[in-house]
Structure formats: structure tokens, C-alpha cells
Scaffold this active site. Structure first.
Site, PDB file in Angstrom:
ATOM      1  N   ASP A 167       0.778  -1.205  -0.105  1.00  0.00           N
ATOM      2  CA  ASP A 167       0.040  -0.052   0.021  1.00  0.00           C
ATOM      3  C   ASP A 167       0.823   1.373  -0.080  1.00  0.00           C
ATOM      4  O   ASP A 167       0.704   2.041  -0.969  1.00  0.00           O
ATOM      5  CB  ASP A 167      -0.850   0.099   1.331  1.00  0.00           C
ATOM      6  CG  ASP A 167      -1.672  -1.283   1.134  1.00  0.00           C
ATOM      7  OD1 ASP A 167      -1.813  -2.368   0.407  1.00  0.00           O
ATOM      8  OD2 ASP A 167      -2.806  -1.044   1.848  1.00  0.00           O
ATOM      9  N   GLU A 397       1.111  -9.196  11.210  1.00  0.00           N
ATOM     10  CA  GLU A 397       0.994  -9.046   9.935  1.00  0.00           C
ATOM     11  C   GLU A 397       2.433  -8.607   9.191  1.00  0.00           C
ATOM     12  O   GLU A 397       2.421  -9.156   8.223  1.00  0.00           O
ATOM     13  CB  GLU A 397       0.052  -7.755  10.067  1.00  0.00           C
ATOM     14  CG  GLU A 397      -0.406  -7.193   8.627  1.00  0.00           C
ATOM     15  CD  GLU A 397      -1.234  -5.986   8.706  1.00  0.00           C
ATOM     16  OE1 GLU A 397      -1.343  -5.604   9.697  1.00  0.00           O
ATOM     17  OE2 GLU A 397      -1.659  -5.519   7.637  1.00  0.00           O
TER      18      GLU A 397
END
Ligand code: GLC
Length: 438
Positions: A167, A397
Site C-alpha cells: 500500500d 502482519e
């Protein structure tokens, strides 16, 4: 460091996959990401297959049952309403029967289908499922080469940073800076309510992410218009390498299944892409870099996106060894590899999402590619880093490559899926399946 216990790691991974299972699909993690994400789900299927092959195929079937009529497979499927995530369906407004986002994500699907098929224990099930899913995957690839390469250059562009799966990578900074922010509707972020803001993108980036969503929405999500209308159009070597590898895997699968037309189509796409790919090589940096299609320039940014070409076996021996050198260099500068960005770049940040941290899914793709390119030792070193990270710091994550600190969401699905793969790959003995699923 505690001694690494393979069985315990495998059992923990199994428990996470189970905890995040919502029936026909798996959420990336509770809270932060409460829906089905495209490339998360595909990679998760690789984990699920160790426990229940039928459930692994279902993960993919569910995703593909929300494929758009034009062939795009959306990046998020909003199966159930959940106020804990922004931007939700009311912002995207794509008009799909089950709400979805309006952009896509890295197409690891072809690679995953081939792997599920090759490794299947239930052959009959695999034949049936692969045959049904293959045309859908091929339609998605066709869509890519039409909608995201309208001039037929051979390489596809992403039109939103979220499509890359990376991202807030430094790779997008210059192209994203050209995206305006005027007219962005007021919004409240939810990600920073789940995770420390220092580990997430800045507001200046979020404003632009949302401007792009609003822009595409104003064009009715018509993919024949979005590419040319987007001020953000970037050709990412990582994304294209994934598409090429998946294309080659789809071609091989189609050949086995007797779908020669699909095989030929996929091989044609891959060979055009391979020919065009060399334009992304920066000889001075000895690295594959992004091409900013809207700005007409190669981007001066050395990131993990430029390492991923090994996943598709791209480049000649010298280029592949430049990639290997880079991985060795970065591993030599960190406690854990593989950092997502060059540490020598002043923009590197060890904790901020895709601007430095390690991601196990990226390690997995790089390691697979290195092994295929005849670099098994480095491949194993990268895989060992992944296992060291989870053994010291749990199933996060992403991780700080300098300290190994767990960052972002916890009990993370694709991290768990990658661990089940790493513990069983390359002839490694599968730990006994002791979880409830077994
Ligand atoms: C973030 C990641 C993206 C991933 C998603 C769900 O947006 O950047 O790659 O698919 O989270 O895990």
C-alpha cells in the site's frame, strides 16, 4: 531465543487459520480486516490445504464467485457489514450484488491453483475444481491485459496503490504526490484505532487513496475508462512478475487439463510481458524498478518489488545474481530478512508498513523464486528468517527487520498459512496434524 518447535509452530498456525475462518472464506485478521481480501485468500488456501483440501478449494471458489462480469477479481469482498473498517461498501458503491471494492490485487491466483493441483492428495477433487476455476482465472488475466494495458505494451499498470498489495511503498511516493486531494469527503480512519499510527500510512497518503476511489466511483467503475482517467498509473515489476508467473502456471495447468486454447493464450501474454519487462531494469542501480506510466519516467526507488522478478524467473543470470546480492546485502544489514525497502534510502522506515518491514508472504514468493533460479541456499536462508520471526515474535502482519518486533495486526492468517507451507516444503516432513481440523 527459545528452541524452535516445529510441531508447536504448526499447531499455532492451524489454530489461527481456524480462528479466522468465517465459513466459506477467511478474514486476514479479526478487527483490522474483517472481510475477504483477494491475495490473502489465495495464499491462505495454501495453508488450508494441509488440513482440508476441500476447504482450500472453497476459499478460492468463494473469491471467484464475486468476480466482476468484465473479469476483474476485486480486492475486497464485503460479505458481512462491519463498522470496524474504513472505507466500507458505502464509500466504494460499486453496485455489486454482494458489495465489493472496485480495484484489484496481485494475481497470485494462477500460481496458487497450480500448486493446489500439483500437491493434491484428492486427485478427483483437484481435477474437478481446477477445471471449473481455470477459465475464471484466465478471464481475470485477459482483463488485466485489456483494461490495464490498453496500449498493448505487454505490461500492466496499477491505478491505485492498494492494488499493489504494498500500500504505502516508497515506490509510489512521486506518482501519488500528483494525485490531488481537493474534494475528498470527510472521513474517519479505522485502521489507526486498531494499530499504532506509527506503523500505518500517513494522512497525506490516505487522502489521495480516497481521492482515487471517489474519482473511479464518479466514472461508474467502468474499467474501459479508469486506466486512462487515473492520474496514478504505475507499472510495478513485482506485480507484473506475479502476473507473469501466474500466467505461466495457468498455461501449464491448462495444458494438463487439455485446454490448449487457454494454454496458448496465457503463454502469449507471458512472452509479450517477458519481452517488455527489460525496460524496467535500471543498470545503474542493478535493480528492476517501477515505471511511472502517467509521468513517463522510471522511478528511482529500490524496493522488494524489484526482487520479485525472481518469482517468475525473469532476467538473465547476471540480473538474477544482482537480485541475490541485494538480498544478501539487506540480510547483512538487518537481523531478519527480507526488508521491503533499501535500508540506504533515507525514506526507509523499519516499522511503517511497506516502507521497510518484513512480510512473510513476500519472503515466501522470493524464496520460491530463488529456488527456481538455482539459488537454493539463499532461498533456505530467507525461509529460515521467516520461521525465526514467528518463533521469536508470533504470527504478526509484518515485522521490524532490525529488531524482529511484531507489527500491525496479530494472529494473522496469511502469516500462518506461509508457516504451514515452510514447515512442509521441499520434502520437509509434515508435522503431525494435531489440530481440531485434522
Ligand atoms: C493491507 C496490505 C495488503 C493486504 C491487506 C489485508 O492492505 O497492504 O497487501 O492484502 O492488508 O491483509
Amino acid at each position: 531465543m527459545t528452541a524452535f518447535n516445529r510441531q508447536a509452530a504448526f499447531d499455532q498456525a492451524a489454530a489461527i487459520l481456524e480462528e479466522n475462518d468465517r465459513g466459506g472464506y477467511t478474514v486476514p485478521t479479526h478487527g483490522l480486516y474483517p472481510f475477504q481480501w483477494n491475495w490473502d485468500s489465495c495464499l491462505t488456501a495454501l495453508g488450508l490445504r494441509h488440513f482440508d483440501e476441500s476447504r482450500a478449494w472453497t476459499e478460492i471458489e468463494t473469491l471467484l464467485s464475486h468476480q466482476w462480469p468484465d473479469g476483474m477479481v476485486p480486492h475486497i469482498v464485503f460479505h458481512e457489514p462491519d463498522e470496524g473498517y474504513f472505507p466500507g461498501p458505502d464509500v466504494w458503491r460499486t453496485g455489486r450484488p454482494t458489495p465489493t471494492s472496485g480495484i484489484t490485487q496481485p494475481p497470485v491466483l494462477g500460481f496458487v491453483l497450480k500448486r493446489l493441483f500439483d500437491e493434491a492428495r484428492d486427485r478427483k477433487l483437484a481435477d474437478e475444481k481446477a477445471k471449473a476455476l481455470l477459465p475464471k482465472a484466465a478471464a481475470w488475466h485477459r482483463w488485466f491485459y485489456q483494461a490495464r494495458d490498453p496500449e498493448g505494451t505487454g505490461l500492466v499498470a496499477i491505478i491505485h496503490p492498494w492494488e499493489s498489495g504494498r500500500d504505502n511503498s516508497i515506490d509510489w511516493d512521486e506518482a501519488l504526490a500528483r494525485v490531488p486531494t481537493e474534494g475528498v469527503e470527510p472521513y474517519r480512519r479505522r485502521d489507526t484505532e486498531h494499530v499504532d499510527a506509527a506503523q500505518r500510512p500517513h494522512k497525506a497518503e490516505y487522502d489521495r487513496y480516497l481521492w482515487l476511489v471517489q474519482k473511479f466511483r464518479s466514472l461508474g467503475w467502468d474499467n474501459s475508462k479508469l486506466h486512462d482517467a487515473s492520474p496514478f498509473r504505475v507499472v510495478d515489476p513485482g506485480f507484473n512478475a506475479i502476473l507473469i508467473r501466474s500466467g505461466l502456471d495457468l498455461a501449464a495447468l491448462a495444458e494438463i487439463l487439455g485446454e490448449t486454447g487457454l494454454a496458448e493464450e496465457a503463454r502469449g501474454q507471458a512472452s509479450r510481458a517477458r519481452a517488455a519487462f527489460e525496460k524496467l531494469w535500471n543498470p545503474a542501480l542493478r535493480h528492476y524498478v517501477c515505471y511511472d506510466r502517467a509521468g513517463g519516467v522510471l522511478v528511482d526507488s529500490v524496493s522488494v518489488g524489484g526482487l520479485l522478478p525472481v518469482f517468475a524467473g525473469l532476467g538473465d543470470k547476471e540480473q538474477q545474481s544482482a537480485i541475490a546480492d541485494r538480498i544478501r546485502e539487506w540480510r547483512g544489514q538487518t537481523r531478519f530478512g527480507v526488508a521491503s525497502h533499501d535500508l540506504a534510502d533515507p525514506r526507509f522506515e523499519s516499522k511503517r508498513y511497506w516502507r521497510g518491514p518484513c512480510w512473510l508472504i513476500v519472503n515466501y514468493l522470493i524464496s520460491d523464486g530463488l529456488a527456481r533460479c538455482g539459488l537454493p541456499e539463499l532461498a533456505d536462508a530467507v525461509s529460515a528468517d521467516s520461521l525465526a520471526l514467528i518463533s521469536e515474535n508470533g504470527f504478526a502482519e509484518y515485522y521490524d527487520p532490525l529488531s524482529g518486533e511484531a507489527l500491525g495486526g496479530g494472529s494473522f492468517t496469511w502469516t500462518a498459512a506461509m508457516v504451514t507451507e515452510l514447515l512442509t516444503e521441499r520434502g520437509g516432513e509434515a508435522p503431525v496434524r494435531r489440530s481440531a481440523r485434522a
